[in-house]
Design a protein around this motif. Structure first.
Motif, PDB file in Angstrom:
ATOM      1  N   ILE A 179     -39.817   0.486 -16.817  1.00  0.00           N
ATOM      2  CA  ILE A 179     -38.482   0.387 -17.276  1.00  0.00           C
ATOM      3  C   ILE A 179     -37.961  -0.718 -16.416  1.00  0.00           C
ATOM      4  O   ILE A 179     -37.837  -0.768 -15.062  1.00  0.00           O
ATOM      5  CB  ILE A 179     -37.659   1.736 -17.155  1.00  0.00           C
ATOM      6  N   GLY A 180     -37.128  -1.464 -17.000  1.00  0.00           N
ATOM      7  CA  GLY A 180     -36.242  -2.709 -16.330  1.00  0.00           C
ATOM      8  C   GLY A 180     -37.436  -3.626 -15.730  1.00  0.00           C
ATOM      9  O   GLY A 180     -37.456  -4.223 -14.490  1.00  0.00           O
ATOM     10  N   VAL A 181     -38.604  -4.133 -16.724  1.00  0.00           N
ATOM     11  CA  VAL A 181     -39.649  -5.140 -16.311  1.00  0.00           C
ATOM     12  C   VAL A 181     -39.076  -6.109 -15.589  1.00  0.00           C
ATOM     13  O   VAL A 181     -39.857  -6.824 -14.840  1.00  0.00           O
ATOM     14  CB  VAL A 181     -40.615  -5.064 -17.090  1.00  0.00           C
ATOM     15  N   VAL A 241     -39.707  -2.052 -21.133  1.00  0.00           N
ATOM     16  CA  VAL A 241     -38.285  -2.035 -21.818  1.00  0.00           C
ATOM     17  C   VAL A 241     -37.545  -2.970 -20.852  1.00  0.00           C
ATOM     18  O   VAL A 241     -37.510  -2.620 -19.403  1.00  0.00           O
ATOM     19  CB  VAL A 241     -38.043  -0.551 -21.570  1.00  0.00           C
ATOM     20  N   ASP A 242     -36.535  -3.460 -21.392  1.00  0.00           N
ATOM     21  CA  ASP A 242     -35.323  -4.374 -20.623  1.00  0.00           C
ATOM     22  C   ASP A 242     -34.439  -4.723 -21.402  1.00  0.00           C
ATOM     23  O   ASP A 242     -34.638  -5.244 -22.424  1.00  0.00           O
ATOM     24  CB  ASP A 242     -36.153  -5.692 -19.700  1.00  0.00           C
ATOM     25  N   PRO A 243     -33.254  -4.705 -20.960  1.00  0.00           N
ATOM     26  CA  PRO A 243     -32.224  -4.947 -21.894  1.00  0.00           C
ATOM     27  C   PRO A 243     -31.540  -6.447 -21.975  1.00  0.00           C
ATOM     28  O   PRO A 243     -30.947  -6.916 -22.819  1.00  0.00           O
ATOM     29  CB  PRO A 243     -30.914  -4.137 -21.451  1.00  0.00           C
ATOM     30  N   GLY A 281     -32.881   1.637 -20.480  1.00  0.00           N
ATOM     31  CA  GLY A 281     -33.738   2.825 -20.004  1.00  0.00           C
ATOM     32  C   GLY A 281     -32.788   4.195 -20.367  1.00  0.00           C
ATOM     33  O   GLY A 281     -33.406   5.317 -20.551  1.00  0.00           O
ATOM     34  N   GLU A 282     -31.733   3.946 -20.670  1.00  0.00           N
ATOM     35  CA  GLU A 282     -30.509   5.159 -21.233  1.00  0.00           C
ATOM     36  C   GLU A 282     -30.913   5.356 -22.542  1.00  0.00           C
ATOM     37  O   GLU A 282     -30.801   6.696 -23.100  1.00  0.00           O
ATOM     38  CB  GLU A 282     -29.175   5.083 -20.996  1.00  0.00           C
ATOM     39  N   GLU A 283     -31.662   4.405 -23.419  1.00  0.00           N
ATOM     40  CA  GLU A 283     -31.796   4.612 -24.880  1.00  0.00           C
ATOM     41  C   GLU A 283     -33.116   4.760 -25.197  1.00  0.00           C
ATOM     42  O   GLU A 283     -33.605   5.727 -25.202  1.00  0.00           O
ATOM     43  CB  GLU A 283     -30.977   3.399 -25.713  1.00  0.00           C
ATOM     44  N   VAL A 286     -40.384   2.497 -12.222  1.00  0.00           N
ATOM     45  CA  VAL A 286     -39.229   1.864 -11.887  1.00  0.00           C
ATOM     46  C   VAL A 286     -38.947   1.178 -10.670  1.00  0.00           C
ATOM     47  O   VAL A 286     -39.205   1.825  -9.567  1.00  0.00           O
ATOM     48  CB  VAL A 286     -38.138   3.098 -12.111  1.00  0.00           C
ATOM     49  N   THR A 287     -38.878   0.142 -10.522  1.00  0.00           N
ATOM     50  CA  THR A 287     -38.577  -0.791  -9.373  1.00  0.00           C
ATOM     51  C   THR A 287     -37.321  -1.564  -9.209  1.00  0.00           C
ATOM     52  O   THR A 287     -37.324  -2.539 -10.238  1.00  0.00           O
ATOM     53  CB  THR A 287     -39.782  -1.699  -8.782  1.00  0.00           C
ATOM     54  N   LEU A 288     -36.580  -1.200  -8.326  1.00  0.00           N
ATOM     55  CA  LEU A 288     -35.394  -2.069  -8.140  1.00  0.00           C
ATOM     56  C   LEU A 288     -34.518  -2.036  -9.538  1.00  0.00           C
ATOM     57  O   LEU A 288     -34.021  -3.376  -9.912  1.00  0.00           O
ATOM     58  CB  LEU A 288     -35.583  -3.658  -7.463  1.00  0.00           C
TER      59      LEU A 288
END
Ligand SMILES: C[S@@+](CC[C@H](N)C(=O)[O-])C[C@H]1O[C@@H](n2cnc3c(N)ncnc32)[C@H](O)[C@@H]1O
Length: 263
Positions: A88-90, A108-110, A138-140, A154-156
């Motif tokens: 998440i948040g790659v 996943v990343d917005p 990550g919320e969706e 999940v990092t940073l």
């Protein structure tokens, strides 16, 4: 005064003009649309990650070393000794080197502007089957099925998200029973008596909006330990520590939390 506080005071005197100039520049960019800020942040992360500190690499290598002992729930992946990982948040994709060969990676990343850096990076790791970035938060992340991944990384990321609790709930949702979350985050100063200058600056830079403005929503004054404890994992092993970051810019994010949580 502790040595670290002296260095922070030096940091402020050296970098304040640059900080103000950057703020002005970002304000102009903001006028031209928030998309430019996302573009700027993706470029900044790419630039920062180009020469990662060997001590951080060592730290991450150690942290992720137990990934290789995980057995996948997926029989096809088990044959290849790989696992199914959701990151998440790659961002630019800085964690490929720690993943076992044969693994299947969903990300996943917005921020869509990370895609070109992530795509460049994943080409270097043909032994990992990596998917294209799912542009969502990550919320969706409704595109990731329930109980479908062995590991979430999940990092940073939680420093800049809207709702860390919702993300952790989603992590529990997508993990298979017994699956693991590996989380490494910078957090607020956990020894404010000793490092009070850092503690005050973290609060000021976050509440004033200066740090979030410069670094795409990143806040310095968060802690996720209790959120992890209440997210619904069966076991959480967490440790707070000071990351071996040496560059002046990173002194604000030295306090870290690393945790492995089991569904
Ligand atoms: C500081 S970067 C870290 C990137 C990468 N994980 C790393 O360790 O270098 C933060 C990342 O989190 C992403 N992000 C921000 N808000 C998010 C959210 N709500 N859900 C998922 N990712 C998010 C950003 O787009 C960015 O890629």
């Amino acid at each position: 005064m502790a040595e670290i506080d002296h260095v922070i005071a030096q940091w402020i005197s050296y970098y304040l003009p640059y900080l103000l100039a950057s703020l002005l520049l970002l304000w102009v960019l903001k006028m031209k649309g928030s998309d430019l800020r996302h573009r700027w942040f993706a470029f900044l992360m790419h630039y920062i990650n180009k020469d990662m500190d060997p001590k951080i690499e060592e730290l991450k290598k150690d942290f992720f070393s137990s990934l290789s002992s995980i057995t996948s729930h997926d029989p096809e992946l088990r044959k290849k000794k790989g696992i199914k990982i959701l990151e998440i948040g790659v961002g630019t994709g800085v964690n490929f080197q720690y993943y076992p060969d044969g693994s299947h990676l969903i990300v996943v990343d917005p921020n869509p502007h990370f895609a070109k850096y992530y795509d460049e990076n994943r080409k270097k790791f043909p032994n990992i089957h990596s998917e294209e970035i799912l542009i969502t938060t990550g919320e969706e992340m409704t595109g990731v099925a329930d109980s479908s991944v062995d590991v979430v990384v999940v990092t940073l990321v939680l420093c800049s998200v809207g709702d860390a609790h919702q993300i952790l709930k989603n992590v529990v949702r997508v993990l298979v029973p017994g699956g693991k979350l590996y989380i490494l985050e910078h957090i607020k100063e956990f020894n404010p008596d000793k490092y009070w200058i850092r503690s005050v600056l973290q609060e000021f830079l976050s509440v004033s909006g200066i740090w979030p403005f410069l670094f795409d929503g990143c806040c310095l004054n968060r802690d996720f330990h209790s959120a992890l404890d209440s997210a619904g994992f069966s076991k959480v092993e967490a440790e707070k520590f000071y990351a071996p970051l040496t560059k002046l810019l990173f002194l604000m994010i030295k306090p870290h939390l690393k945790a492995i949580a089991v569904k």
